[in-house]
Scaffold this active site. Structure first.
Site, PDB file in Angstrom:
ATOM      1  N   GLY C  12       0.910  -1.201   0.195  1.00  0.00           N
ATOM      2  CA  GLY C  12      -0.078   0.033   0.003  1.00  0.00           C
ATOM      3  C   GLY C  12       0.799   1.239  -0.033  1.00  0.00           C
ATOM      4  N   CYS C  13       0.302   2.440  -0.266  1.00  0.00           N
ATOM      5  CA  CYS C  13       1.403   3.378  -0.544  1.00  0.00           C
ATOM      6  C   CYS C  13       0.823   4.806  -0.346  1.00  0.00           C
ATOM      7  CB  CYS C  13       1.938   3.435  -1.875  1.00  0.00           C
ATOM      8  SG  CYS C  13       2.466   1.412  -2.303  1.00  0.00           S
ATOM      9  N   SER C  14       1.805   5.899  -0.597  1.00  0.00           N
ATOM     10  CA  SER C  14       1.310   7.003  -1.082  1.00  0.00           C
ATOM     11  C   SER C  14       2.031   7.487  -2.343  1.00  0.00           C
ATOM     12  CB  SER C  14       1.713   8.118  -0.092  1.00  0.00           C
ATOM     13  OG  SER C  14       3.056   7.972   0.395  1.00  0.00           O
TER      14      SER C  14
END
Lengths: 507, 423, 362, 147, 254
Positions: C12-14
């Site tokens: 998951g991330c930005s």
């Protein structure tokens, strides 16, 4: 549409010479199988309604009733079995999904039965647990890698580490999530009170917390699932730990519907929804579509409870469970509960239950191995769930790497469940998976508590025996200790994934 | 002349007297108790006399408390001796044999006497009352020694009918003469009476209602009963006549003392008369409903209070249980009222000879009749006595499975919630 | 350190991107600050940046950013490179000394052009095709060597760590680019492998991704049909290859590519009143059914001309954007934009399947 | 003194108590013979009531202040000195049904031959009344009463 | 008693991470401070979560995700936009957003109000539910995207579509999909394709109850954002109700 007959699943055999027409069976069967004819003073049965729960058989004072599997069926066909044909027939009539209850009953390999335990001989003494100390206590929760110490002015050692909140288990067995709604309040009370008396924990499932259960809060893991039923500040404050339910072994990836008719006044109060409305749990949490969202929810819950409670995450054992578990650990979960595909359920589409997910044996072995490889296994606790049948299964799971196990089906069996798999009908004759007040009272919690305590006591004794045999006097030394396991009848690949040697191989 | 001193003196040895002993001993285990009875048997159950007559009960089965009862309770029993005089100031009772009894506390439980109608010929042999064991022994002797084929029972009340039943049992053809238009008119309503009348008639019994005996005629020198003449001038042959038209309180002893009386002795709710430490119980009391359970209860309450307790008699209700011609019947409270302020619930299964009736007044049961099926009748008694509001269960009162469960939860819990009864 | 095959690593991330459509260059400082605000969304196990317009002196040469596990890998890779390419410059990628950055591989960059004899040998392939093949080969076959980026006048800088630390490590504040794309990673496991961080690059493409691709299995096999080798153990690389395939090889415009990977729901297609358009959409779905990307994602992708943000079909991941004059900002969270853009302009909330595009003028 | 406590909450309404009560008070005490052999089986001395989903099994409460004791004119109804139980002496009972009339629980009934009163005797002689012993859900308990 | 009650506490959120910021907010609330003013907020999460004593929290800047998650009684005012997950599983209180908000606003909200002046993103009001006297209300001044009110089980959702460009639909697709309780009012018309299978369309204005329900909350909303209630209410509303409280009753075979 006219109902086409399919072979009845069971035959009620009534010994005419023994049936005294006392009508206990007639009164007790919620499926109306038994019929009393006053004119002839005889009892007959409608086999087609029998679900095979054996309640009548248990109560019959003259043992006149035997419930038998109906062997008569269509022409034997390895591919098109009776159940396949029956399901198709039902679906052709209704256009509906086939529901079922409890865990997967397909004959997949049960790996527990292919794992053998070790015992000491000569080089290392076995221990007699009856007379010597034998520790089963485990702590569940996030732990730092190392302790921080300080020295005060007098040179005395002072503990600097502030350990995060842990769950203290006197036995490494807990009662897995079963919601009030799917099971009766008496079931919940039995589980809660037994946990309280055993020094373990039970889990609310997504049923909220009934007011009569608040007093067991210290032994309660409260669950937050996608429907957020009964989640309110008091609920969050009351539990000993919070568990975010992502998935369930019996039905990974799908949600659930508690039909309105099961939402009684009491259920509605616990779930905080109006009486008689469906309680729909969406498949995902709509605030979790990615791993960082899970982290967000974990921390939202920690923030809401001032970081005073462990927050765990329950996931189903699926193909990708290894990286998922790793991610969950990194997302800040204090424990990860992994539920294998043989885990139970109150209701699940049969096709999901029987075809989705992987057995807990592989999941727990692979996850434990990976977390160790990544150096984060010590940070997070692992709880294994999904079809534990005996202390043998439990101890093997712990040796594979679980810190503790969750049991539910075996707890229900202790309470009377006979695995008829009809939980979803709400007509459970044993008073477990029902809200019908005529049925729920059949589970007397006083008896329930005692039976659950007996079960856990018996398993504890057996676990101690097995530990003693291995020359181990603390469960701590078994957790993840795979040298005490050997596989039998397994392929090299399976042995490799389980991380154990074959029977016959020395250390 | 012997003078005895006793803490508790009980005059009368029937239900009230025996119950009084139990009442006293519940509280005072040692205080001396003396019982005086004019009868010679040490105790017997008065209602059993009809059973004795029918031969269903032997003489030795008549007592309702066994012989050890008095010794175990440390009671001095004086039999065959009658209290003649009562001095309420000196607290002395003089007996017919001359003894004097000084008491601290006194219970007068001397019951009632049969009302003997003033009929010409009632002095004849073969004419009996039906009140005491003595009466029945005499009747039995008479039957034994004479040819008795036909009998007349004057009075179609419960006592009369018990006599009728005993006589039928003995193979005697019985006629009943009843002043009212039907038998059991005070306990039953018309329907219930009719069921019993029909059953009696089937056994060959004649019932002369709206009738009375104006004269009893004799034979054998006008010594023995031969027949009776009814009001309607009808002659009915009879070898035996039994009068059973009721009892009146035995107030002879207290007449001309400071104890207040009317028809019977007046008592307060503790069963005490207007004179301190003097109590009365049972049929001797004013406005008492002359039934065994009431007499017993009054006796016990009097006993408890005499021993320093504080029991209260909340009043009895009329109730009777009797099996006639194999038909069990129970009637409780007000049963034959047909005024507007009562609501009547009825169930009548003619073929099965089953009849049930419940009389309601302002959501309370005030009376019921059960004929043929009397199971669980006591529940209704409880509802009457405890004045339970039954408005919520009104419709189910006569249902087959009416039971404790149907009752208001509070009442149910009150009854069942604990072990035993705490009313 | 790479993990076994067949396993896709989930993260998951930005994401964040800044582009100046006029080609005006911006220091890396802004993008570092922007991605740093969303620190909660990453877990220190991956951060990276791609920058366009950073090598104007070498803008006609392929810039190969390489990671090596060791000297041997470096020797092997350089040996291979030199057979096909003329290397005009090779140097270690400058970094600061930072002890907190762990497991550093050797980081080198090469500015190269294809040797004529190689062009002749593969006469039916374009230069780009040859580069793609070589990148695939190095990544798949040369143990310990990894091509981080291979485009012209651009480069990818990534590693294990929080993105802002990685940015500082590479001294990105000293670079100036007209497109910056950044990524903070939250992998579901720790692969101590720098190549696993985003962005992923091939030729001029670079992509950052937030989400998980449920269709990965079929996307991968589809791409393998066309000679791509998915060897990076990430679902994200299929996005990259799909764009390369569809834009560069199939010559499809960006908006059509979006209609393939983010195909409209059949329900929407059926509802479309424009017969021609409906037929087009239907045909796209039928032909490119294996190129549909399913599962939650938001991506920022660039080829140096366009910077595009895109969401999945039901918008399961967040993405917001803001256009201030000729500067386009995109990010997972608004705060990342507000951190670097002082404009009071309204933020734009992306719709599902809606490409947000910044385009280089001329 | 031990008494039967009723836990209404857990009575399933199966009426096994009734069955076992009947058997216990039969001649043979054999369930099959009682139901299928003996010409008349005894009346149950336990009353299972049912209304909606609430059920409970009621038997003589052996009241401390027992109306049946007062009402019994033959003295058949007596209190057992040892256990305090209210018992009915079959020899003495003449079937006047006074006890039936006054019992507010309605738990005295006519015996199957309708001759005498029949009521719970706490299964004198057994360690535990059979209704309690055979209650599958422990809705009946045999416990020391409060006093 | 408590002299802090009227006191205002200002907190500069610049360079504070969310845990530090929220600790300061909680401490202030625990001291009984009723007005907390945050400045320079940018991306800090969970503001208002786990805060006792229901203070008023005024936010300048962009608060991060899960603003007011599990919130119980606080009153939050955001000067500009909010991000995703506002009012997640909120129990009571009020959140006012003076700008627009992101996705999943009011997820599983059981009580309180969320008033948004501008637009909202996807999946707003999913699984809202009311219980006894708890009644969640969301009013959106602008438009909403897809899946508005999905699985809605109770409460009230109003979308006003103010300042809407004609090409922008007031709500996206799948509005009210899986809805089995509660009410949605949309100012204007919705096309069948915008709606989930489980909702039914009604005309509300004839029903006095509907009007008074809308009015009760909309007046407060208008007052907050200085809007003219009368002109807003003039436009016809579309009322969406679940077709059944058992949307999936027929999903299964016997």
């Amino acid at each position: 549409m006219a109902k086409r007959p399919t072979p009845t699943e069971f035959i009620v055999e009534r010994d005419k010479d023994r049936c005294i027409a006392c009508q206990v069976c007639v009164r007790m069967c919620s499926n109306d199988v038994h019929i009393y004819d006053a004119d002839t003073n005889t009892v007959t049965s409608d086999n087609s309604k029998c679900v095979g729960c054996h309640f009548c058989e248990t109560l019959c004072p003259t043992d006149a009733i035997t419930i038998k599997k109906n062997e008569s069926s269509f022409k034997p066909n390895a591919n098109w079995s009776v159940s396949v044909i029956s399901d198709i027939t039902k679906q052709a009539e209704t256009g509906g999904v086939i529901l079922t209850g409890m865990g997967c009953d397909k004959p997949y390999t049960i790996y527990w039965d292919h794992i053998l335990l070790n015992a000491s001989q000569v080089t290392n003494p076995s221990i007699d647990p009856l007379r010597e100390p034998m520790e089963l206590r485990r702590y569940i929760g996030r732990k730092p890698d190392k302790i921080e110490l300080d020295y005060n002015k007098k040179g005395k050692i002072e503990l600097k580490t502030m350990l995060e909140k842990q769950l203290k288990l006197e036995v490494p067995i807990m009662f897995s999530a079963m919601s009030y709604g799917s099971v009766s309040l008496n079931t919940c009370i039995s589980l809660a009170k037994a946990s309280h008396e055993l020094g373990i924990f039970y889990n609310t499932g997504e049923g909220g917390l009934h007011k009569s259960l608040y007093k067991y809060g210290k032994n309660t893991i409260i669950q937050i699932a996608s429907g957020r039923f009964g989640v309110h500040p008091e609920y969050l404050r009351t539990g000993a730990a919070i568990e975010i339910k992502i998935g369930q072994g019996a039905k990974p990836g799908i949600g659930g519907h508690l039909p309105g008719e099961k939402v009684s006044k009491e259920v509605s109060e616990a779930r905080m929804i109006p009486e008689g409305t469906d309680a729909i749990s969406p498949a995902p949490h709509h605030d979790i579509y990615s791993i960082e969202d899970l982290r967000q929810l974990i921390h939202a819950l920690k923030e809401a409870t001032d970081y005073e409670k462990p927050v765990g995450v329950k996931i189903a054992a699926v193909h990708n469970v290894v990286p998922i578990a790793s991610g969950v650990a990194r997302a800040g979960a204090d424990y990860i509960a992994i539920d294998g595909m043989r885990g139970g359920t109150g209701a699940a589409p049969k096709v999901i239950r029987d075809n989705v997910g992987i057995p807990i044996e592989f999941a727990i072995a692979a996850v434990d191995a990976r977390l160790r490889e990544e150096g984060i296994r010590t940070k997070v606790s692992l709880i294994a769930a999904g079809g534990f049948r005996s202390s043998g299964d439990v101890i093997k799971a712990i040796a594979l790497g679980a810190d503790a196990v969750y049991i539910a089906t075996s707890a229900l069996i202790a309470l009377g469940c006979s695995q008829c798999q009809k939980c979803y009908t709400g007509k459970c004759n044993w008073g477990i998976a029902t809200q019908d007040p005529y049925l729920t009272k059949r589970l007397n919690p006083e008896i329930g508590v005692q039976r659950l305590k007996n079960l856990i006591r018996a398993w504890s004794l057996e676990i101690k025996d097995m530990l003693g045999g291995m020359g181990i006097n603390s469960i701590d030394s078994l957790c993840g200790n795979r040298t005490h396991l050997r596989g039998i009848g397994l392929s090299d690949r399976e042995l490799e994934i389980l991380g154990i040697k074959s029977a016959g191989e020395p250390q | 002349m012997k003078t005895l001193k006793t803490e508790y003196l009980i005059i009368g040895n029937s239900a009230s007297g025996a119950a009084c002993i139990e009442g006293i001993r519940k509280i005072d285990k040692t205080g001396s108790i003396t019982v005086i009875s004019d009868e010679n048997t040490f105790n017997y159950s008065r209602p059993l006399i009809s059973y004795f007559l029918a031969g269903k009960v032997k003489k030795e089965e008549m007592p309702f408390r066994d012989k050890k009862f008095y010794s175990k309770n440390n009671v001095k029993l004086i039999l065959g001796n009658m209290a003649k005089k009562l001095d309420t100031k000196k607290r002395i009772v003089c007996l017919s044999h001359g003894e004097k009894n000084i008491f601290n506390k006194l219970l007068i439980a001397i019951g009632g006497s049969p009302i003997i109608p003033e009929i010409k010929g009632s002095w004849l042999d073969g004419v009996f009352a039906f009140t005491t064991f003595g009466d029945v022994v005499a009747i039995k002797d008479y039957i034994k020694n004479h040819t008795v084929k036909r009998a007349i029972v004057i009075g179609g009340g419960l006592i009369g009918l018990k006599a009728v039943e005993a006589l039928i049992e003995l193979g005697i053809k019985v006629s009943i003469v009843e002043l009212a238009d039907r038998i059991l008119s005070t306990t039953f309503d018309t329907k219930a009476s009719e069921i019993i009348q029909d059953a009696l008639r089937k056994t060959g019994c004649n019932i002369f209602s709206n009738n009375t005996v104006v004269e009893i005629l004799g034979k054998d020198n006008n010594k023995k009963v031969k027949s009776v003449t009814l009001k309607t001038r009808k002659q009915v042959p009879a070898d035996l006549v039994i009068t059973a038209i009721g009892v009146s309180p035995n107030i002879q002893l207290v007449k001309n003392t400071s104890i207040s009386i009317n028809k019977g002795i007046l008592v307060d709710e503790t069963m005490q008369t207007n004179v301190k430490d003097i109590y009365a119980a049972g049929d001797v009391c004013e406005k008492n409903i002359p039934i065994w359970p009431n007499a017993f209860k009054q006796g016990r309450i009097a006993g408890e209070n005499m021993a320093g307790g504080n029991a209260v008699y909340t009043g009895g209700i009329a109730m009777n249980s009797v099996e006639l011609c194999g038909i069990p019947t129970i009637s409780i409270g007000k049963t034959s009222l047909e005024q507007d302020k009562y609501k009547i619930l009825e169930m009548h299964k003619k073929e099965e000879l089953i009849y049930k009736k419940i009389v309601l007044e302002n959501n309370h049961i005030v009376g019921c009749i059960f004929v043929g099926n009397i199971e669980r009748a006591g529940i209704y008694t409880g509802l009457i006595i405890n004045r339970v509001d039954i408005s919520n269960v009104k419709d189910t009162l006569l249902e087959e499975d009416f039971g404790i469960l149907a009752l208001p939860e509070k009442y149910r819990k009150h009854l069942v919630g604990d072990v035993g009864l705490e009313v | 350190m790479r993990h076994s095959e067949q396993e896709k690593l989930i993260s998951g991330c930005s994401v964040a991107g800044i582009m100046n459509e006029s080609g005006r260059k911006i220091s890396g400082e802004a993008i570092i600050r922007s991605i740093a605000v969303m620190r909660e969304r990453s877990n220190g196990l991956g951060g990276g940046f791609s920058a366009y317009g950073i090598y104007p002196k070498f803008k006609n040469y392929f810039a190969f950013h390489m990671m090596y596990d060791d000297k041997k890998a470096m020797a092997d890779a350089e040996g291979y490179l030199k057979t096909n390419y003329r290397v005009v410059k090779s140097e270690e990628i400058p970094t600061i000394e930072d002890k907190s950055i762990k497991n550093r591989p050797l980081l080198w960059r090469y500015f190269v052009e294809l040797k004529d004899k190689v062009k002749n040998l593969y006469y039916d392939l374009t230069e780009e095709d040859i580069v793609v093949n070589d990148v695939m080969k190095i990544n798949a076959e040369i143990e310990g060597a990894f091509v981080t980026s291979s485009g012209k006048n651009m480069g990818i800088f990534k590693g294990i760590g929080y993105p802002e630390d990685i940015g500082r490590y590479y001294k990105l504040e000293e670079y100036r680019a007209y497109i910056w794309i950044a990524h903070g990673r939250f992998p579901t496991n720790s692969v101590g492998w720098w190549g696993g961080a985003h962005p992923f690059g091939l030729l001029n493409w670079s992509v950052v991704h937030n989400g998980e691709i449920s269709s990965y299995g079929i996307n991968k096999r589809y791409l393998e049909n066309f000679g791509y080798r998915c060897s990076l153990f990430t679902d994200t690389e299929v996005i990259l290859y799909l764009f390369d395939l569809l834009v560069r090889k199939h010559k499809l415009p960006f908006d059509i590519v979006c209609k393939i990977i983010d195909a409209p729901l059949w329900e929407e297609i059926d509802r479309n009143g424009d017969d021609e358009e409906r037929e087009l959409l239907k045909t796209l779905r039928i032909i490119y059914s294996s190129a549909l990307i399913n599962g939650p994602f938001s991506i920022i992708i660039s080829d140096g001309n366009i910077m595009m943000g895109l969401n999945d079909r039901v918008k399961l991941r967040p993405l917001v954007s803001l256009k201030d004059g000729d500067t386009v900002y995109m990010a997972t969270e608004e705060c990342a934009i507000r951190e670097v853009c002082k404009s009071k302009k309204e933020i734009y909330y992306s719709k599902s399947s809606e490409p947000i595009i910044g385009k280089l003028k001329n | 003194m031990k008494r039967i406590r009723i836990d209404e909450k857990y009575c399933m309404g199966c009426r096994l108590c009734e069955v076992h009560c009947i058997v216990q008070h039969s001649k043979t005490k054999n369930i099959l013979k009682t139901y299928m052999g003996e010409c008349s089986k005894p009346a149950p001395r336990i009353f299972v009531e049912e209304k909606g989903y609430v059920t409970f099994a009621l038997q003589c409460r052996h009241c401390e202040d027992a109306p049946c004791l007062d009402a019994c004119m033959t003295g058949a109804m007596y209190r057992d000195k040892e256990t305090g139980a209210v018992l009915c002496s079959e020899d003495k009972c003449v079937g006047c049904w006074m006890c039936i009339m006054v019992c507010p629980f309605g738990v005295i009934s006519r015996s199957s031959d309708k001759k005498i009163a029949s009521k719970c005797d706490l299964c004198m002689g057994e360690d535990m009344p059979v209704c309690v012993k055979n209650c599958p859900n422990e809705a009946l308990k045999y416990e020391d009463s409060k006093d | 008693m408590n002299r802090n009650i009227s006191k205002l506490q200002r907190i500069d959120a610049r360079d504070l991470n969310y845990r530090e910021l929220n600790r300061l907010i909680k401490d202030a609330a625990n001291e009984g401070i009723k007005n907390i003013h945050l400045t320079n907020v940018n991306g800090q999460r969970y503001i208002g979560t786990g805060v006792n004593n229901a203070p008023k929290i005024n936010i300048n800047g962009v608060p991060g995700n899960d603003l007011g998650a599990f919130m119980d009684g606080c009153s939050i005012n955001v000067s500009g936009n909010g991000e995703d997950g506002i009012g997640n599983t909120m129990n009571s209180g009020r959140i006012v957003i003076n700008g627009s908000a992101g996705d999943i606003l009011g997820y599983s909200m059981r009580g309180g109000e969320i008033f948004v002046k501008g637009n909202v993103g996807y999946r707003v009001g999913i699984h809202m539910k009311s219980y006894k006297n708890m009644y969640p209300v969301i009013i959106i001044g602008g438009c909403a995207r897809d899946f508005l009110g999905e699985y809605m089980a109770g409460g009230l959702l109003i979308v006003l579509g103010l300042n809407r460009k004609s090409k922008n639909p007031i709500v996206g697709s799948y509005c009210g999909t899986g809805m089995h309780g509660g009410k949605i009012f949309i100012r204007g018309n919705v096309e069948p394709w915008q709606l989930g299978k489980e909702v039914r369309v009604y005309e509300p204005n004839k029903n006095k109850d509907d009007f008074s329900l809308i009015e009760k909350y909309l007046r407060q909303y208008c007052e907050l954002f200085s809007l003219d209630f009368d002109s807003i209410i003039k436009t016809n509303f579309t009322k969406l109700l679940p077709g059944s409280s058992r949307p999936y009753g027929k999903l299964y075979a016997y």
